[in-house]
Enzyme design. Structure first.
Site, PDB file in Angstrom:
ATOM      1  N   HIS A  70       0.818  -1.220   0.000  1.00  0.00           N
ATOM      2  CA  HIS A  70       0.000   0.000   0.000  1.00  0.00           C
ATOM      3  C   HIS A  70       0.849   1.268   0.000  1.00  0.00           C
ATOM      4  O   HIS A  70       0.343   2.353   0.280  1.00  0.00           O
ATOM      5  CB  HIS A  70      -0.982  -0.001   1.180  1.00  0.00           C
ATOM      6  CG  HIS A  70      -2.100  -0.994   1.013  1.00  0.00           C
ATOM      7  ND1 HIS A  70      -2.982  -1.322   2.013  1.00  0.00           N
ATOM      8  CD2 HIS A  70      -2.462  -1.747  -0.064  1.00  0.00           C
ATOM      9  CE1 HIS A  70      -3.840  -2.231   1.560  1.00  0.00           C
ATOM     10  NE2 HIS A  70      -3.543  -2.502   0.313  1.00  0.00           N
ATOM     11  N   GLU A 167      -8.872 -11.488  16.928  1.00  0.00           N
ATOM     12  CA  GLU A 167     -10.089 -12.268  16.672  1.00  0.00           C
ATOM     13  C   GLU A 167      -9.974 -12.912  15.299  1.00  0.00           C
ATOM     14  O   GLU A 167      -9.216 -12.438  14.453  1.00  0.00           O
ATOM     15  CB  GLU A 167     -11.333 -11.395  16.761  1.00  0.00           C
ATOM     16  CG  GLU A 167     -11.281 -10.170  15.893  1.00  0.00           C
ATOM     17  CD  GLU A 167     -12.372  -9.164  16.273  1.00  0.00           C
ATOM     18  OE1 GLU A 167     -12.895  -8.517  15.357  1.00  0.00           O
ATOM     19  OE2 GLU A 167     -12.676  -9.048  17.478  1.00  0.00           O
TER      20      GLU A 167
END
Ligand SMILES: [Zn+2]
Length: 192
Positions: A70, A167
């Site tokens: 990026h 998570e």
């Protein structure tokens, strides 16, 4: 020439990334950055790091074999994409008039991939994934493409695929192992 819009070389864009440069200079590599740099020291040429981060914390931790898909906060490039190489640029600009120009005459833009632009170094990334026997993915949501596809490419060549993050990612089913935890806490002990 119109220079007041939201084009990649505009004042608003440079103001935003100048702020991020100022903040980034204060940040320090965390234990996960350092663990990856140490892993590279042990693995040498077999190690390859692809990051979505635009800061230089991996480099400051010691990583060498890496690409920034990026872009990089500490670089600028030609606003007209004339083909000139990106240049190091850590300046915190106060106004657009301070921003330099490429040898072709175009105003420089941040070396950052903006929304809708194609990520950098995709050919190199694909080549490295083709050779992978173990892919470690750290702390991404698994929802941003093409990066979310990398794990599938690695599985196609038979690599083990390990995810580390607080998570499970959206594409958790594609991993052979999911390690739940903060990267800064999990990574330092992962390869001992
Ligand atoms: Zn140029």
């Amino acid at each position: 020439m119109y220079t007041g819009g939201l084009g990649a070389e505009s004042g608003a864009v440079w103001e935003f990334y100048s702020q991020r440069r100022a903040q980034g200079a204060l940040a320090q590599p965390n234990p996960a950055h350092i663990a990856l740099a140490e892993l590279e020291k042990r693995m040498g040429e077999r190690f390859f790091l692809c990051t979505q981060n635009v800061d230089d914390l991996h480099e400051r931790a010691g990583s060498v074999r890496l690409v920034h898909m990026h872009g990089e906060l500490a670089k600028a490039r030609c606003g007209d994409e004339c083909g000139a190489e990106p240049v190091t640029d850590r300046t915190v600009y106060k106004s657009l008039s301070e921003v330099g120009r490429c040898s072709c005459g175009a105003r420089m833009r941040p070396h950052i991939v903006f929304f809708g632009e194609i990520p950098l170094e995709m050919g190199r990334i694909q080549q490295e994934i083709q050779k992978a026997t173990l892919m470690l993915v750290v702390g991404t949501s698994g929802s941003v493409y093409p990066a979310a596809n990398f794990v599938h490419w690695a599985r196609q060549v038979g690599a083990r695929t390990v995810y580390v993050g607080p998570e499970p990612p959206l594409n958790a089913g594609a991993f052979t192992h999911v390690v739940e935890g903060k990267a800064g806490e999990v990574m330092p002990g992962l390869f001992i």
